[in-house]
Write an enzyme that holds these catalytic residues in place. Structure first.
Site, PDB file in Angstrom:
ATOM      1  N   LYS A 132    -156.552 -26.887  15.082  1.00 50.84           N
ATOM      2  CA  LYS A 132    -157.291 -27.030  13.810  1.00 50.84           C
ATOM      3  C   LYS A 132    -156.422 -27.768  12.796  1.00 50.84           C
ATOM      4  CE  LYS A 132    -157.357 -23.547  10.688  1.00 50.84           C
ATOM      5  NZ  LYS A 132    -157.009 -23.880   9.284  1.00 50.84           N
ATOM      6  N   ASN A 133    -155.175 -27.348  12.648  1.00 48.36           N
ATOM      7  CA  ASN A 133    -154.332 -27.875  11.567  1.00 48.36           C
ATOM      8  C   ASN A 133    -153.746 -29.244  11.858  1.00 48.36           C
ATOM      9  OD1 ASN A 133    -154.997 -25.649  10.137  1.00 48.36           O
ATOM     10  ND2 ASN A 133    -153.015 -24.628  10.326  1.00 48.36           N
ATOM     11  N   ARG A 150    -159.900 -25.519   1.652  1.00 45.95           N
ATOM     12  CA  ARG A 150    -158.844 -26.087   0.814  1.00 45.95           C
ATOM     13  C   ARG A 150    -158.323 -27.399   1.353  1.00 45.95           C
ATOM     14  NH1 ARG A 150    -156.301 -24.192  -2.212  1.00 45.95           N
ATOM     15  NH2 ARG A 150    -154.469 -25.340  -1.528  1.00 45.95           N
ATOM     16  N   CYS A 204    -156.982 -18.958  -2.939  1.00 46.18           N
ATOM     17  CA  CYS A 204    -157.716 -18.336  -1.845  1.00 46.18           C
ATOM     18  C   CYS A 204    -157.095 -16.958  -1.644  1.00 46.18           C
ATOM     19  CB  CYS A 204    -157.617 -19.182  -0.578  1.00 46.18           C
ATOM     20  SG  CYS A 204    -156.017 -19.102   0.183  1.00 46.18           S
ATOM     21  N   ARG A 249    -152.055 -21.345  -3.968  1.00 46.65           N
ATOM     22  CA  ARG A 249    -152.164 -22.604  -3.210  1.00 46.65           C
ATOM     23  C   ARG A 249    -152.242 -23.816  -4.142  1.00 46.65           C
ATOM     24  NH1 ARG A 249    -154.346 -21.173   1.790  1.00 46.65           N
ATOM     25  NH2 ARG A 249    -153.514 -23.114   2.624  1.00 46.65           N
ATOM     26  N   GLN A 304    -147.447 -30.640  -5.894  1.00 44.02           N
ATOM     27  CA  GLN A 304    -146.572 -31.555  -5.136  1.00 44.02           C
ATOM     28  C   GLN A 304    -147.349 -32.774  -4.637  1.00 44.02           C
ATOM     29  OE1 GLN A 304    -143.053 -30.847  -4.700  1.00 44.02           O
ATOM     30  NE2 GLN A 304    -143.726 -29.530  -6.381  1.00 44.02           N
ATOM     31  N   ASP A 306    -148.404 -18.447   9.795  1.00 44.79           N
ATOM     32  CA  ASP A 306    -149.729 -18.282  10.413  1.00 44.79           C
ATOM     33  C   ASP A 306    -149.709 -17.335  11.603  1.00 44.79           C
ATOM     34  OD1 ASP A 306    -150.956 -21.677   9.852  1.00 44.79           O
ATOM     35  OD2 ASP A 306    -150.628 -19.966   8.536  1.00 44.79           O
ATOM     36  N   ARG A 339    -163.364 -20.002  11.433  1.00 39.98           N
ATOM     37  CA  ARG A 339    -162.735 -21.205  10.870  1.00 39.98           C
ATOM     38  C   ARG A 339    -161.649 -21.739  11.781  1.00 39.98           C
ATOM     39  NH1 ARG A 339    -161.533 -20.792   4.603  1.00 39.98           N
ATOM     40  NH2 ARG A 339    -161.050 -22.918   5.159  1.00 39.98           N
TER      41      ARG A 339
HETATM   42  C1  EPZ Z   1    -150.937 -25.489   5.704  1.00 37.59           C
HETATM   43  O1  EPZ Z   1    -151.434 -25.100   4.440  1.00 37.59           O
HETATM   44  C2  EPZ Z   1    -151.836 -24.826   6.729  1.00 37.59           C
HETATM   45  N1  EPZ Z   1    -153.218 -25.297   6.584  1.00 37.59           N
HETATM   46  C3  EPZ Z   1    -151.792 -23.305   6.561  1.00 37.59           C
HETATM   47  O2  EPZ Z   1    -152.566 -22.741   7.600  1.00 37.59           O
HETATM   48  C4  EPZ Z   1    -150.346 -22.840   6.720  1.00 37.59           C
HETATM   49  O3  EPZ Z   1    -150.283 -21.453   6.496  1.00 37.59           O
HETATM   50  C5  EPZ Z   1    -149.453 -23.584   5.718  1.00 37.59           C
HETATM   51  O4  EPZ Z   1    -149.595 -25.016   5.894  1.00 37.59           O
HETATM   52  C6  EPZ Z   1    -147.979 -23.226   5.886  1.00 37.59           C
HETATM   53  O5  EPZ Z   1    -147.572 -23.528   7.174  1.00 37.59           O
HETATM   54  C7  EPZ Z   1    -153.558 -26.470   7.166  1.00 37.59           C
HETATM   55  O6  EPZ Z   1    -152.742 -27.147   7.776  1.00 37.59           O
HETATM   56  C8  EPZ Z   1    -154.998 -26.905   6.998  1.00 37.59           C
HETATM   57  P1  EPZ Z   1    -148.166 -25.680   2.207  1.00 37.59           P
HETATM   58  P2  EPZ Z   1    -150.879 -25.853   3.105  1.00 37.59           P
HETATM   59  O7  EPZ Z   1    -148.537 -26.775   1.278  1.00 37.59           O
HETATM   60  O8  EPZ Z   1    -150.618 -27.274   3.390  1.00 37.59           O
HETATM   61  C9  EPZ Z   1    -146.532 -24.077  -1.955  1.00 37.59           C
HETATM   62  C10 EPZ Z   1    -154.176 -21.350   8.550  1.00 37.59           C
HETATM   63  O9  EPZ Z   1    -154.186 -20.117   8.660  1.00 37.59           O
HETATM   64  N2  EPZ Z   1    -147.055 -25.335  -2.521  1.00 37.59           N
HETATM   65  O10 EPZ Z   1    -147.183 -25.956   3.282  1.00 37.59           O
HETATM   66  O11 EPZ Z   1    -151.782 -25.515   1.971  1.00 37.59           O
HETATM   67  C11 EPZ Z   1    -147.651 -23.145  -1.511  1.00 37.59           C
HETATM   68  O12 EPZ Z   1    -148.106 -22.357  -2.587  1.00 37.59           O
HETATM   69  C12 EPZ Z   1    -153.739 -21.980   7.244  1.00 37.59           C
HETATM   70  O13 EPZ Z   1    -154.467 -22.164   9.466  1.00 37.59           O
HETATM   71  C13 EPZ Z   1    -146.843 -25.607  -3.870  1.00 37.59           C
HETATM   72  O14 EPZ Z   1    -146.262 -24.815  -4.602  1.00 37.59           O
HETATM   73  O15 EPZ Z   1    -149.481 -25.091   2.885  1.00 37.59           O
HETATM   74  C14 EPZ Z   1    -146.974 -22.311  -0.444  1.00 37.59           C
HETATM   75  O16 EPZ Z   1    -146.263 -21.277  -1.078  1.00 37.59           O
HETATM   76  C15 EPZ Z   1    -153.492 -20.937   6.178  1.00 37.59           C
HETATM   77  N3  EPZ Z   1    -147.321 -26.775  -4.378  1.00 37.59           N
HETATM   78  C16 EPZ Z   1    -145.964 -23.278   0.181  1.00 37.59           C
HETATM   79  O17 EPZ Z   1    -145.815 -24.355  -0.747  1.00 37.59           O
HETATM   80  C17 EPZ Z   1    -147.988 -27.700  -3.601  1.00 37.59           C
HETATM   81  O18 EPZ Z   1    -148.385 -28.771  -4.120  1.00 37.59           O
HETATM   82  C18 EPZ Z   1    -146.399 -23.856   1.517  1.00 37.59           C
HETATM   83  O19 EPZ Z   1    -147.693 -24.421   1.341  1.00 37.59           O
HETATM   84  C19 EPZ Z   1    -148.182 -27.400  -2.225  1.00 37.59           C
HETATM   85  C20 EPZ Z   1    -147.703 -26.210  -1.710  1.00 37.59           C
END
Ligand code: EPZ
Length: 440
Positions: free
Chosen positions: A46-47, A115, A139, A144, A148, A327, A419
């Site tokens: 999925k990801n 998202r 969420c 989220r 960045q 995850d 999902r």
């Molecule tokens: C991706 O989400 C995945 N989703 C998530 O999987 C996964 O848990 C996550 O990466 C971490 O590995 C998809 O790939 C569709 P991040 P993403 O940006 O990109 C902070 C699932 O269950 N952050 O790496 O949204 C954020 O708050 C889902 O399949 C900022 O502060 O995660 C978090 O604490 C759930 N500012 C950390 O970084 C930003 O602009 C990591 O988030 C972006 C992120």
């Protein structure tokens, strides 16, 4: 909380396409206690599929993406791409993409259900210099933010304003530059990787996320002619090109689905052979499951996961890749509930990813949460109970607990599960689970 019902259309291929509309009251009813044995095919990731589909916005020629899982989020993405002006069709795990005249708007009603829709921002700015994308909002697992993503795109020349909950972005041709993320962000790295592929000059992403799904996206873009080096490391170099070509690409298998089924083997005391299972990408998960007493080995037919000795507790701290994936946190916690001794789980990525804890405790688990840390004390048995899913991986955790519990577990609001897990009840039934989907 998102509500969604599945209108199942039976395609000529006999394949059920799950699409979402309205209120969904499906639940899974599980009678636990059966050691699962047999083979399971791991679906496409999925990801990895989601960013790859959004990257199709960058293309000016038709493209075919294969091994795309039949999941709710995939169909949401296809719906959004069609609204943006691409023509996308899904059949037999294959997505045909016909580029068209792009429109800039990703509406709130779609973005709030997924998202990852924010991943259209970089490609739209790179292709047509404008985008109007609903701010995803938080969420269940956390705020989220996307700061960045916006910071990186601003450094490349985009300007943003926030109006009525929408991010409105504009730019002339994006310009390559050096961007250092405050933290390794998967979505941020993906958005900037896509935007930089068509920008003018070189972009260097530092403190980039290293997840295998980012590598898969980069490999897809390279297949289309993008010039990318360093993907999978924390420094990625991209030389912008003027256009990307056509072709075909197969999405990598889903490492989180595979990890989830490894836990299913361990928690039920069974033995599962996982076909098309990524193994290297699960090194941190396999190491932890082995430390709990599982045996997980690669064989010519696939990855064999079994549990021959009583499970013992371990400690886990979630980290960006290649650390233990957030995850898989809820799933390994379910396993810890039945392990001898105590386990400590520290969730360092998201601020609210213990929603499964109270539901596991309804089944008899002994867990104490303090801030971002959960202390799990193993118990002899879990007992079946009605429980509520709150997010994708929490749902998986409750299904795993139900497979091991004595008695019947009902997992409600399983639209969360749909999902990210393709026909999970069919895959589990095929290896002996007593599980069925029931409409309330
Ligand atoms: C991706 O989400 C995945 N989703 C998530 O999987 C996964 O848990 C996550 O990466 C971490 O590995 C998809 O790939 C569709 P991040 P993403 O940006 O990109 C902070 C699932 O269950 N952050 O790496 O949204 C954020 O708050 C889902 O399949 C900022 O502060 O995660 C978090 O604490 C759930 N500012 C950390 O970084 C930003 O602009 C990591 O988030 C972006 C992120």
């Amino acid at each position: 909380m998102l509500q969604g019902t599945f209108d199942k259309e039976q395609r000529s291929s006999g394949q059920t396409i799950i699409s979402c509309s309205g209120e969904d009251m499906d639940k899974l009813v599980i009678e636990g206690g059966v050691p699962l044995t047999g083979g399971i095919d791991i679906s496409g990731s999925k990801n990895a599929a989601l960013p790859i589909l959004f990257a199709c916005i960058l293309l000016s020629k038709p493209f075919t993406v294969t091994n795309v899982p039949n999941l709710r989020d995939i169909h949401t993405t296809i719906k959004l791409l069609n609204m943006l002006g691409c023509t996308c069709t899904y059949s037999e795990h294959c997505v045909q993409v016909e580029p068209g005249d792009l429109l800039p708007e990703a509406p709130y009603d779609l973005v709030r259900t997924m998202r990852a829709s924010v991943l259209c921002l970089g490609p739209l700015l790179a292709r047509i210099g404008r985008a109007r994308v609903a701010l995803p909002g938080g969420c269940a697992i956390g705020a989220r933010p996307v700061d960045q993503h916006l910071k990186g795109l601003e450094l490349m020349g985009a300007s943003f304003q926030l109006e009525e909950g929408y991010i409105i972005g504009r730019c002339r041709r994006l310009k390559g530059t050096h961007i250092t993320f405050d933290m390794p962000t998967v979505g941020g790295t993906e958005n900037l990787l896509m935007a930089a592929s068509l920008a003018e000059g070189e972009t260097v992403l530092k403190n980039a996320a290293r997840e295998p799904e980012i590598v898969d996206l980069a490999n897809f873009l390279r297949t289309c002619g993008a010039k990318i080096e360093g993907h999978g490391t924390s420094v990625i170099h991209i030389q912008g090109v003027t256009s990307l070509s056509d072709g075909q690409y197969a999405v990598m298998p889903d490492r989180i689905e595979a990890g989830t089924f490894m836990v299913a083997a361990g928690i039920t005391g069974g033995e599962l052979l996982l076909h098309n299972c990524p193994f290297q990408e699960l090194e941190s998960v396999v190491r932890k499951l082995n430390s709990m007493g599982m045996e997980i080995n690669e064989t010519p037919e696939g990855v064999l996961a079994r549990c021959a000795v009583p499970l013992r507790g371990t400690d886990v701290k979630t980290q960006p890749y290649p650390g233990f994936p957030t995850d898989m946190q809820a799933q390994i916690m379910a396993l810890m509930c039945l392990a001898d001794g105590a386990s400590v789980v520290e969730e360092s990525i998201f601020e609210n990813r213990f929603m499964h804890v109270l539901e596991l405790m309804r089944m008899g688990a002994q867990i104490k949460v303090s801030g971002h840390t959960a202390m799990v004390r193993g118990v002899q048995k879990l007992t079946g109970a009605p429980v509520m899913a709150s997010d994708l991986r929490a749902s998986a955790s409750l299904v795993l607990a139900g497979l091991a519990a004595q008695g019947v577990t009902e997992v409600r609001r399983i639209y969360h599960l749909d999902r990210g897990y393709e026909h999970i009840e069919h895959k589990l039934t095929a290896v002996g689970a007593r599980i069925q989907r029931v409409q309330e």
